[in-house]
Design a protein around this motif. Structure first.
Motif, PDB file in Angstrom:
ATOM      1  N   ARG A  70     -74.373 -43.842  38.583  1.00 52.39           N
ATOM      2  CA  ARG A  70     -74.068 -43.128  37.350  1.00 52.39           C
ATOM      3  C   ARG A  70     -72.560 -43.152  37.135  1.00 52.39           C
ATOM      4  O   ARG A  70     -71.793 -42.737  38.003  1.00 52.39           O
ATOM      5  N   VAL A  71     -72.134 -43.673  35.988  1.00 53.13           N
ATOM      6  CA  VAL A  71     -70.720 -43.728  35.642  1.00 53.13           C
ATOM      7  C   VAL A  71     -70.546 -43.208  34.220  1.00 53.13           C
ATOM      8  O   VAL A  71     -71.514 -43.051  33.477  1.00 53.13           O
ATOM      9  N   THR A  72     -69.290 -42.937  33.854  1.00 53.34           N
ATOM     10  CA  THR A  72     -69.031 -42.496  32.493  1.00 53.34           C
ATOM     11  C   THR A  72     -69.146 -43.690  31.547  1.00 53.34           C
ATOM     12  O   THR A  72     -69.075 -44.848  31.974  1.00 53.34           O
ATOM     13  N   ASP A  73     -69.295 -43.392  30.263  1.00 55.11           N
ATOM     14  CA  ASP A  73     -69.361 -44.474  29.270  1.00 55.11           C
ATOM     15  C   ASP A  73     -68.094 -45.317  29.299  1.00 55.11           C
ATOM     16  O   ASP A  73     -68.150 -46.547  29.192  1.00 55.11           O
ATOM     17  N   PHE A 100     -65.628 -51.700  33.012  1.00 51.85           N
ATOM     18  CA  PHE A 100     -66.175 -52.646  33.985  1.00 51.85           C
ATOM     19  C   PHE A 100     -66.757 -53.867  33.278  1.00 51.85           C
ATOM     20  O   PHE A 100     -66.509 -55.004  33.686  1.00 51.85           O
ATOM     21  N   GLU A 101     -67.506 -53.636  32.208  1.00 52.79           N
ATOM     22  CA  GLU A 101     -68.085 -54.755  31.468  1.00 52.79           C
ATOM     23  C   GLU A 101     -67.000 -55.666  30.913  1.00 52.79           C
ATOM     24  O   GLU A 101     -67.122 -56.897  30.953  1.00 52.79           O
ATOM     25  N   ALA A 102     -65.919 -55.069  30.408  1.00 47.60           N
ATOM     26  CA  ALA A 102     -64.822 -55.880  29.873  1.00 47.60           C
ATOM     27  C   ALA A 102     -64.156 -56.690  30.978  1.00 47.60           C
ATOM     28  O   ALA A 102     -63.846 -57.870  30.797  1.00 47.60           O
ATOM     29  N   ALA A 103     -63.958 -56.062  32.140  1.00 48.80           N
ATOM     30  CA  ALA A 103     -63.281 -56.749  33.245  1.00 48.80           C
ATOM     31  C   ALA A 103     -64.102 -57.925  33.755  1.00 48.80           C
ATOM     32  O   ALA A 103     -63.579 -59.036  33.926  1.00 48.80           O
ATOM     33  N   VAL A 104     -65.403 -57.710  33.994  1.00 51.45           N
ATOM     34  CA  VAL A 104     -66.216 -58.806  34.522  1.00 51.45           C
ATOM     35  C   VAL A 104     -66.529 -59.824  33.438  1.00 51.45           C
ATOM     36  O   VAL A 104     -66.723 -61.005  33.719  1.00 51.45           O
ATOM     37  N   GLY A 105     -66.555 -59.364  32.177  1.00 50.05           N
ATOM     38  CA  GLY A 105     -66.789 -60.297  31.071  1.00 50.05           C
ATOM     39  C   GLY A 105     -65.676 -61.315  30.957  1.00 50.05           C
ATOM     40  O   GLY A 105     -65.914 -62.487  30.641  1.00 50.05           O
ATOM     41  N   ARG A 106     -64.429 -60.878  31.230  1.00 50.81           N
ATOM     42  CA  ARG A 106     -63.307 -61.818  31.187  1.00 50.81           C
ATOM     43  C   ARG A 106     -63.445 -62.898  32.251  1.00 50.81           C
ATOM     44  O   ARG A 106     -62.864 -63.972  32.135  1.00 50.81           O
ATOM     45  N   LEU A 107     -64.197 -62.605  33.307  1.00 52.19           N
ATOM     46  CA  LEU A 107     -64.422 -63.587  34.370  1.00 52.19           C
ATOM     47  C   LEU A 107     -65.707 -64.387  34.148  1.00 52.19           C
ATOM     48  O   LEU A 107     -66.054 -65.237  34.959  1.00 52.19           O
TER      49      LEU A 107
END
Length: 198
Positions: free
Chosen positions: A70-73, A79-86
């Protein structure tokens, strides 16, 4: 009569069994380029297969676990932005980080020893300042002159310098640890090889 130029060979179609095998092998850390050579397809096809099948029940198979987090929005978006860049999915990024958890989370003995040393220095300084403060308070209660001499002042200044130096060293250690951790995480999340760090 001239013959028509041969048409380009059609792209190879993978069977469902091959696609599942690719996903399983990639999850074990087999590199995309090796799988591409084995199955006669491009690396892009390998990545597309893995993205498509990573959450399929048939891919999960036996001996696997589903973890909840469970994480905040905002944390999720970051996280999605960081891994999306990769070019990674959330699932693949988390899987790679988990495979590398031991070196990522291992304590640094050198840093721990230095922090212990700094803690001892600060405790010593605190003890000296407490003694000086107690002596001044007792003298004030007895109506005597405060035993705060030029030597006492020099000791207080030296003690404060030790504390500031300790704080600076802790900050430097923390920044060094952060840079090292950033390098390890970046290596783990690189698209090619994505297995455990050497």
């Amino acid at each position: 009569m001239t013959s028509a130029a041969p048409s380009a060979s059609p792209r190879r179609r993978l069977t469902q069994g091959q696609r599942l095998e690719i996903a399983r092998e990639r999850a074990k850390g087999v590199e995309a380029k090796d799988l591409a050579a084995r199955f006669g397809v491009s690396r892009q096809t390998i990545h597309a297969v893995v993205r498509e099948l990573r959450d399929a029940p048939s891919f999960q198979g036996r001996g696997t676990s589903v973890l909840g987090l469970r994480v905040t929005d905002q944390e999720a978006r970051d996280f999605e932005a960081a891994v999306g860049r990769l070019g990674l999915s959330k699932t693949e990024a988390l899987r790679r980080l988990m495979r590398s958890a031991v070196p990522l989370l291992a304590p640094d003995d050198e840093v721990a020893a230095r922090l212990k040393q700094l803690g001892a220095e600060i405790n010593r300084v605190g003890g000296n300042l407490n003694q000086l403060s107690r002596a001044c308070n007792e003298a004030r209660l007895r109506g005597e002159p405060l035993p705060y001499t030029a030597q006492s002042h020099a000791e207080v200044r030296a003690a404060i310098a030790v504390v500031f130096e300790a704080v600076a060293q802790v900050g430097q250690l923390a920044r060094g640890q952060r840079r090292q951790l950033d390098l390890v995480v970046a290596g783990v999340l690189q698209d090619e090889g994505g297995g455990e760090p050497a």
